[in-house]
Design an enzyme around this catalytic site. Structure first.
Site, mmCIF file in Angstrom:
data_model
loop_
_atom_site.group_PDB
_atom_site.id
_atom_site.type_symbol
_atom_site.label_atom_id
_atom_site.label_comp_id
_atom_site.label_asym_id
_atom_site.label_seq_id
_atom_site.Cartn_x
_atom_site.Cartn_y
_atom_site.Cartn_z
ATOM 1 N N GLU A 48 -6.406 -20.015 -16.880
ATOM 2 C CA GLU A 48 -6.993 -20.722 -15.745
ATOM 3 C C GLU A 48 -8.040 -21.674 -16.314
ATOM 4 O O GLU A 48 -9.099 -21.253 -16.768
ATOM 5 C CB GLU A 48 -7.669 -19.740 -14.781
ATOM 6 C CG GLU A 48 -8.301 -20.463 -13.594
ATOM 7 C CD GLU A 48 -9.417 -19.676 -12.916
ATOM 8 O OE1 GLU A 48 -9.572 -19.829 -11.708
ATOM 9 O OE2 GLU A 48 -10.150 -18.930 -13.597
ATOM 10 N N ASP A 73 -1.898 -1.151 -3.801
ATOM 11 C CA ASP A 73 -2.081 -0.435 -5.067
ATOM 12 C C ASP A 73 -0.870 -0.656 -5.981
ATOM 13 O O ASP A 73 0.133 -1.260 -5.576
ATOM 14 C CB ASP A 73 -2.332 1.057 -4.801
ATOM 15 C CG ASP A 73 -1.378 1.620 -3.766
ATOM 16 O OD1 ASP A 73 -0.172 1.352 -3.907
ATOM 17 O OD2 ASP A 73 -1.834 2.280 -2.802
ATOM 18 N N ASP A 98 -4.187 3.787 2.660
ATOM 19 C CA ASP A 98 -5.645 3.627 2.804
ATOM 20 C C ASP A 98 -6.013 2.192 3.187
ATOM 21 O O ASP A 98 -7.182 1.839 3.236
ATOM 22 C CB ASP A 98 -6.388 4.063 1.530
ATOM 23 C CG ASP A 98 -6.083 3.164 0.338
ATOM 24 O OD1 ASP A 98 -5.210 2.270 0.466
ATOM 25 O OD2 ASP A 98 -6.712 3.339 -0.721
ATOM 26 N N ASP A 115 0.849 -1.191 0.000
ATOM 27 C CA ASP A 115 0.000 0.000 0.000
ATOM 28 C C ASP A 115 0.884 1.240 0.000
ATOM 29 O O ASP A 115 1.674 1.433 0.914
ATOM 30 C CB ASP A 115 -0.866 -0.066 1.268
ATOM 31 C CG ASP A 115 -1.822 1.108 1.380
ATOM 32 O OD1 ASP A 115 -2.014 1.815 0.374
ATOM 33 O OD2 ASP A 115 -2.374 1.298 2.483
ATOM 34 N N ASP A 118 -8.720 -15.571 -17.207
ATOM 35 C CA ASP A 118 -9.641 -16.047 -16.182
ATOM 36 C C ASP A 118 -10.685 -16.997 -16.800
ATOM 37 O O ASP A 118 -11.185 -16.754 -17.903
ATOM 38 C CB ASP A 118 -10.337 -14.804 -15.603
ATOM 39 C CG ASP A 118 -11.075 -15.058 -14.316
ATOM 40 O OD1 ASP A 118 -10.453 -15.564 -13.373
ATOM 41 O OD2 ASP A 118 -12.275 -14.731 -14.246
#
Ligand code: GLC
Length: 515
Positions: A257, A29, A25, A21, A202
């Site tokens: 996947e 990220d 927050d 991070d 995916d």
């Protein structure tokens, strides 16, 4: 012939919410990831797969994409992405991104338009059916969604059902519509033109959407056996994508996947070398810490991939499943032995962020559960240092810490040469230095029933890997004289191998004669 880069690469999966991070927050990220590239370079990984960071309502934490060509403000900006990619490339690391082609978010403008009316020009971009009208009895068929409940949701306004293999917030795209194909190819081009090195794709097994008959699943069907999976129409879709990406100079990789839990079925998605470059075969993810299970898995992978010239992948942990250290009972000895195994097998290993720190799943109080699929524990944030905020700037990020962050953090383990983190680093370095480990063939050797021992060879270069799955010591009898190159418990490295392995231990051996 040149060996494609992805055959020799060690891959590392980053779940960006939980990695690092930069703005305090409590949610990781892209800039956080960029700032931690040092860690990855020091560890020695070749390629980083970054899970979805696109604008998303986060019903499935980013796997519900509302815009394929941007970055969610939570994770940063497109500029942050470009900086990350450039800096990774400067460090000779490649970046793969996660492409989610089976479904969009229900907030994606395509679906909003599709839903707006039966006559919308984008109506056919998704899978709409009349069924028998509203009410549970009216569903077009009995298909079940992956996180429970039905795979159909009634849309009151336009008076039809839409298909979603996952959440109702994740409507399935209709890949038999050529406009969908073109739009999604455009997404791939957008990122390839920016310079990404490949895609983790995916839900590949769900892409084939050519189901005009929409047959019911037989009673007792358990996912992933549903007839919406593994439809033959997925293969031409993949061949088209492969042709397109192969035209790019960076030689992008497609890692699919393919959640079918059957190696023979998964291998079909490699086509004749003209579909996926690599396919996840999650039989390794589901194999218990047991010699018989692993011997069987290695044999099956060789048997199924050998004839088609396929290159295996190996995964012990990811963002959808209990971390392997926890699955194997929590012991660090086992996690260490598993690392030797993972990096000694024939194929491309995929590490999941934090396994190099020996992380276990977090223990979550009921009020902290946020994932509809129950996968929060393996997504706990990666601790970077022993301070109360563990490098995150907040003491209580979006999910609780995994167990023992005061010790199991990158800084503390890096200061300790005997740590599991250093073990991973030594293994990756040994792999990089050995042609046999990177690309050689594999041959299982005779061993005690509680151990698995195999030889790797490429030309003159040879290595042996021996793993003891039992708690008791086991004798390992390998012909010739061998030096311990890496030991899971760190003992005896550089010295002769004495022929015994401690309980839950593994070694990587090199011949005495080799440098
Ligand atoms: C894949 C992802 C998982 C996600 C699902 C739906 O299985 O790995 O995290 O929930 O697809 O996109």
């Amino acid at each position: 012939m040149d060996v494609p880069w992805w055959r020799e690469a060690v891959f590392y999966q980053v779940y960006p919410r939980s990695f690092a991070d930069s703005d305090g927050d409590g949610v990781g990220d892209l800039e956080g990831l960029r700032q931690r590239l040092d860690h990855l370079q020091w560890l020695g990984v070749d390629a980083v797969w970054v899970c979805p960071f696109y604008p998303s309502p986060m019903a499935d934490f980013g796997y519900d994409v509302a815009d394929y060509c941007d970055v969610d403000p939570l994770f940063g900006t497109l500029d942050d992405f470009d900086r990350l990619l450039a800096e990774a490339h400067d460090r000779d690391m490649r970046i793969l991104i996660d492409w989610v082609p089976n479904h969009t978010s229900d907030r994606h403008p395509w679906f909003v338009e599709s839903r707006s009316s039966r006559h919308s020009p984008r109506r056919d971009w998704y899978v709409w059916r009349d069924g028998g009208g509203p009410g549970p009895g009216g569903r077009p068929n009995n298909w079940k969604a992956a996180f429970g409940g039905d795979a159909w949701t009634w849309d009151e306004a336009s008076g039809q059902w839409y298909l979603h293999l996952f959440l109702p917030e994740q409507p399935d795209l209709n890949w038999s519509n050529p406009e969908v194909v073109e739009a999604m190819h455009g997404v791939l081009r957008f990122w390839l033109d920016r310079g990404v090195d490949g895609f983790r794709i995916d839900v590949v097994q769900g892409l084939g959407k050519d189901h005009p008959d929409l047959m019911d699943d037989p009673p007792g069907t358990v996912l992933p056996r549903s007839s919406f999976n593994d439809h033959p129409s997925a293969h031409p879709i993949l061949r088209d994508i492969r042709r397109m990406v192969d035209g790019y100079p960076q030689a992008p990789v497609l890692v699919g996947e393919v959640y079918l839990l059957d190696t023979a079925q998964v291998v079909r998605y490699l086509g004749r070398g003209d579909e996926l470059h690599l396919a996840f075969d999650f039989t390794s993810l589901y194999a218990a810490w047991d010699a018989g299970a692993w011997r069987g898995t290695i044999e099956r992978v060789e048997r199924e991939l050998g004839p088609v010239g396929g290159w295996p992948t190996w995964t012990l942990s990811n963002h959808d499943n209990v971390r392997h250290r926890s699955r194997y009972g929590g012991s660090e000895d086992r996690a260490r032995a598993a690392a030797v195994m993972l990096l000694g097998l024939r194929g491309s290993p995929f590490l999941y962020a934090g396994e190099e720190l020996g992380l276990e799943d977090a223990v979550l109080p009921a009020e902290r559960v946020v994932d509809p699929g129950g996968r929060d524990p393996c997504r706990a944030p990666v601790p970077w240092d022993p301070s109360p905020g563990h490098g995150w700037g907040v003491e209580d990020p979006w999910l609780p810490w995994p167990p023992g962050p005061d010790v199991r953090n990158a800084e503390t383990l890096r200061a300790d040469p005997s740590s599991i983190l250093h073990l991973y680093r030594r293994l990756i370095a040994a792999r990089r230095a050995s042609a046999a480990l990177r690309g050689g063939d594999v041959r299982l050797l005779p061993s005690a029933p509680t151990a698995v021992v195999w030889a790797r060879q490429a030309g003159e270069d040879r290595r042996v890997v021996a793993v003891n799955f039992a708690c008791e010591p086991v004798g390992v009898d390998v012909e010739g004289e061998w030096v311990v190159e890496v030991a899971s418990d760190g003992t005896g490295e550089g010295g002769p191998f004495g022929g015994t392995l401690a309980g839950d231990a593994a070694v990587l051996l090199r011949p005495v004669s080799s440098p």
